[in-house]
Design an enzyme around this catalytic site. Structure first.
Site, PDB file in Angstrom:
ATOM      1  N   HIS A 154       0.645   6.022  -5.681  1.00 44.74           N
ATOM      2  CA  HIS A 154       0.737   4.565  -5.659  1.00 44.74           C
ATOM      3  C   HIS A 154       0.940   3.972  -7.051  1.00 44.74           C
ATOM      4  O   HIS A 154       1.291   2.799  -7.171  1.00 44.74           O
ATOM      5  CB  HIS A 154      -0.475   3.944  -4.961  1.00 44.74           C
ATOM      6  CG  HIS A 154      -1.777   4.109  -5.690  1.00 44.74           C
ATOM      7  ND1 HIS A 154      -2.755   4.986  -5.294  1.00 44.74           N
ATOM      8  CD2 HIS A 154      -2.274   3.502  -6.778  1.00 44.74           C
ATOM      9  CE1 HIS A 154      -3.788   4.904  -6.095  1.00 44.74           C
ATOM     10  NE2 HIS A 154      -3.528   3.997  -7.007  1.00 44.74           N
ATOM     11  N   ASP A 185      -1.323  10.915  -1.928  1.00 44.09           N
ATOM     12  CA  ASP A 185      -1.421   9.998  -3.065  1.00 44.09           C
ATOM     13  C   ASP A 185      -1.338  10.721  -4.410  1.00 44.09           C
ATOM     14  O   ASP A 185      -2.120  10.452  -5.328  1.00 44.09           O
ATOM     15  CB  ASP A 185      -2.710   9.179  -2.990  1.00 44.09           C
ATOM     16  CG  ASP A 185      -2.606   7.859  -3.752  1.00 44.09           C
ATOM     17  OD1 ASP A 185      -1.550   7.618  -4.369  1.00 44.09           O
ATOM     18  OD2 ASP A 185      -3.572   7.088  -3.733  1.00 44.09           O
ATOM     19  N   SER A 263      -6.616   4.850 -11.795  1.00 39.19           N
ATOM     20  CA  SER A 263      -5.854   5.657 -10.847  1.00 39.19           C
ATOM     21  C   SER A 263      -4.991   6.694 -11.547  1.00 39.19           C
ATOM     22  O   SER A 263      -4.217   6.368 -12.441  1.00 39.19           O
ATOM     23  CB  SER A 263      -4.960   4.761 -10.000  1.00 39.19           C
ATOM     24  OG  SER A 263      -5.707   4.072  -9.050  1.00 39.19           O
TER      25      SER A 263
END
Length: 596
Positions: A154, A185, A263
């Site tokens: 993402h 992911d 992230s």
């Protein structure tokens, strides 16, 4: 499969504060007035906390010989030392070890962790011939063997340009996305610049940590530009909903603060990576999730073997727990037997050939399945048997033991990734569309439903939403084609209220997918063209008049093409045999329509 989709729906549409959210990246200082291409669970950064800070000996680090009380006002008497109990000494020892681990993680990560800068532009599913405005975002990543950088999918979803910057350097280097796995992911980046790799070290992947083991999350979260480290312990290891890919895979829950921008950063345990930070639980303090090493290794090995992301396997079945003794007795299970009831089977799966509805699934590759669908995992832990399936490589076989009509059978099934009838996500893809006489036809997808807002489950067309979440494909390549909107013109007056309905038939032929609909329309040799929709609604057009109207409608709305590139390429490849299939002049008409 459907349970995980429903869970994603609740996570992304619930107004409750306790929902999973991915931690993509935090927006750059340049504001972007436009929303993300897909509804993202909004991240509300918690207020800064003084986690783990003790205002005692730490505040006097410059004078190590002083004891408590000696660093106060002049003349303040020292507080006499109190002998500590054994339990207090263990706590202090554990805290000191955590501090040491965090310091070691920083030293290890300085030459490995990078900041990722992404420029992205997602498609507009209401207007599929154009993109939304570009936006800038940031995330983290780290170097692994083979001169590759791993980060979250993402972070680079729908990317148009990616840059990376290493710690202590003002220079940003262009990066290329080698592979992306949106279900897990994860993404792999490469950098061609030799200058970038000078002084960079790769991190080694470790193993799944045990409960209460200390980890340190390293990355570039919001609130600053330099590298950041937060520490915590492992709280839980179990399959969890991945907010980005809407899949359920193994994840590790930790109590370290994970914020937007973290992230893609590593969670370090000792001198190895225990996982990749990727999401947290909104409405709760310090509940974050990291992607464990088995998922990372499965992603990397698939890319190395096939050159691209190969996906995670699925058995293609939905199961029901058999915890009630009456249901076990009804299906002939003996007291020592445990298993789950097979309730639905995907027709595209290999299991459809060997399993039957109401089979009792007893074992998977020799591992007994409990009545609640779990299998043993490590030391006195349990995990759903879906994890065993997801770790298999595509086209691998497994042996399953089932109970059918009171008899046990051992069956062999081939595992492979399965695509749902309605795609859950379509990152890095251009939407398909076809326009004829102002009618915009598209294949139904969840990203289209997401365009109705964060509460899309309640605001999107109810019938389409239910089909998207529940229906299984009957054949390969099947799509649910819908009439998404009507671009008004004299040719379609009176039909404008028929939008957001599924197209069932064209001239009496059942529609299989959007390409099929396109070929039927272009190959029409009759005077009238008829579309049969949901609710027994019907559209009838004079075919020749509709062809002429299409050109002026496209020009009026400044739409460059009557169809998406994937359909245009399909028509181009079939030009040679168009006459033989009864499509005389269709391609030539299309070219005149587009290019004059």
């Amino acid at each position: 499969m459907h349970a995980s989709v429903r869970l994603l729906r609740r996570l992304s549409s619930s107004s409750s504060p306790r929902s999973l959210r991915r931690l993509p990246f935090h927006p750059s200082p340049l504001p972007s007035p436009h929303p993300l291409p897909l509804p993202i669970l909004r991240t509300r950064a918690p207020l800064p906390r003084l986690a783990g800070r003790r205002f005692s000996t730490i505040s006097c680090a410059s004078t190590p010989s002083l004891r408590l009380g000696e660093c106060g006002a002049l003349g303040t008497p020292a507080i006499p030392e109190v002998e500590k109990s054994e339990g207090e000494e263990e706590v202090d020892s554990l805290a000191a070890r955590h501090d040491t681990d965090a310091f070691a993680a920083v030293e290890l990560a300085l030459d490995s962790v990078v900041k990722v800068f992404t420029v992205s532009s997602g498609p507009n599913y209401f207007l599929p011939w154009q993109n939304k405005s570009q936006r800038e975002s940031m995330g983290s990543g780290f170097v692994i063997s083979g001169r590759r950088i791993i980060t979250n999918a993402h972070v680079v979803a729908d990317h148009t340009f990616v840059l990376v910057r290493k710690h202590g350097s003002p220079t940003k280097y262009k990066a290329e996305v080698q592979a992306v796995g949106h279900e897990c992911d994860l993404a792999l980046l490469t950098v061609e610049s030799e200058e970038f790799w000078e002084g960079m070290n790769s991190l080694d992947l470790g193993d799944i940590p045990f409960l209460q083991e200390a980890v340190a999350v390293v990355g570039y979260p919001q609130g600053g530009d330099n590298i950041s480290v937060t520490k915590g312990v492992v709280s839980r290891v179990e399959p969890t909903q991945y907010a980005h890919g809407a899949t359920q895979l193994m994840a590790i829950q930790i109590d370290a603060a994970i914020n937007p921008g973290n992230s893609g950063g590593p969670a370090i345990m000792g001198d190895k990576v225990a996982g990749v930070a990727f999401q947290n639980l909104s409405g709760a303090e310090n509940i974050g999730y990291i992607i464990p090493v088995p998922i990372i290794n499965r992603f990397i090995s698939g890319v190395e073997e096939s050159g691209k992301y190969s996906g995670f396997c699925s058995l293609g079945i939905s199961c029901q727990a058999t915890e009630n003794i009456q249901i076990r007795e009804c299906f002939g299970m003996r007291p020592e037997m445990t298993g789950v009831l097979v309730s639905r089977i995907n027709p595209l799966s290999d299991a459809y050939k060997v399993l039957k509805k109401d089979d009792i699934l007893l074992e998977f590759d020799g591992v007994p399945i409990a009545n609640d669908g779990t299998v043993p995992f490590r030391n006195r832990e349990r995990i759903t048997f879906d994890h065993l399936v997801s770790m298999k490589k595509p086209e691998e076989t497994s042996v399953i033991k089932v109970l059918r009509d009171g008899k046990e059978h051992e069956l062999t099934v081939t595992l492979r990734p399965l695509q749902p009838l309605v795609p859950v996500h379509q990152f890095d893809k251009v939407p398909s569309y076809y326009i004829f006489a102002g009618f915009v036809f598209i294949p139904l997808s969840q990203p289209y439903l997401h365009e109705f807002g964060e509460d899309w489950y309640n605001t999107s067309p109810r019938r389409l939403c239910e089909r998207a979440l529940r229906e299984l494909p009957k054949k390969a390549g099947q799509q649910l084609v819908i009439l998404s909107q009507v671009l008004m013109d004299d040719i379609n007056v009176g039909y404008e209220r028929l939008a957001e309905l599924q197209v069932k038939k064209v001239n009496g032929v059942e529609v299989e997918n959007l390409k099929h609909l396109c070929s039927i329309v272009e190959g029409c040799t009759e005077e009238n063209l008829r579309f049969d929709l949901d609710d027994e609604r019907v559209i009838v057009l004079k075919f020749q008049n509709a062809k002429l109207a299409t050109s002026r409608i496209l020009k009026r709305h400044r739409i460059p093409s009557a169809m998406s590139n994937d359909l245009f390429d399909e028509q181009g490849s079939n030009e040679a045999d168009a006459e033989g299939r009864g499509l005389p002049g269709a391609l030539h008409w299309l070219r005149r329509l587009l290019f004059g």
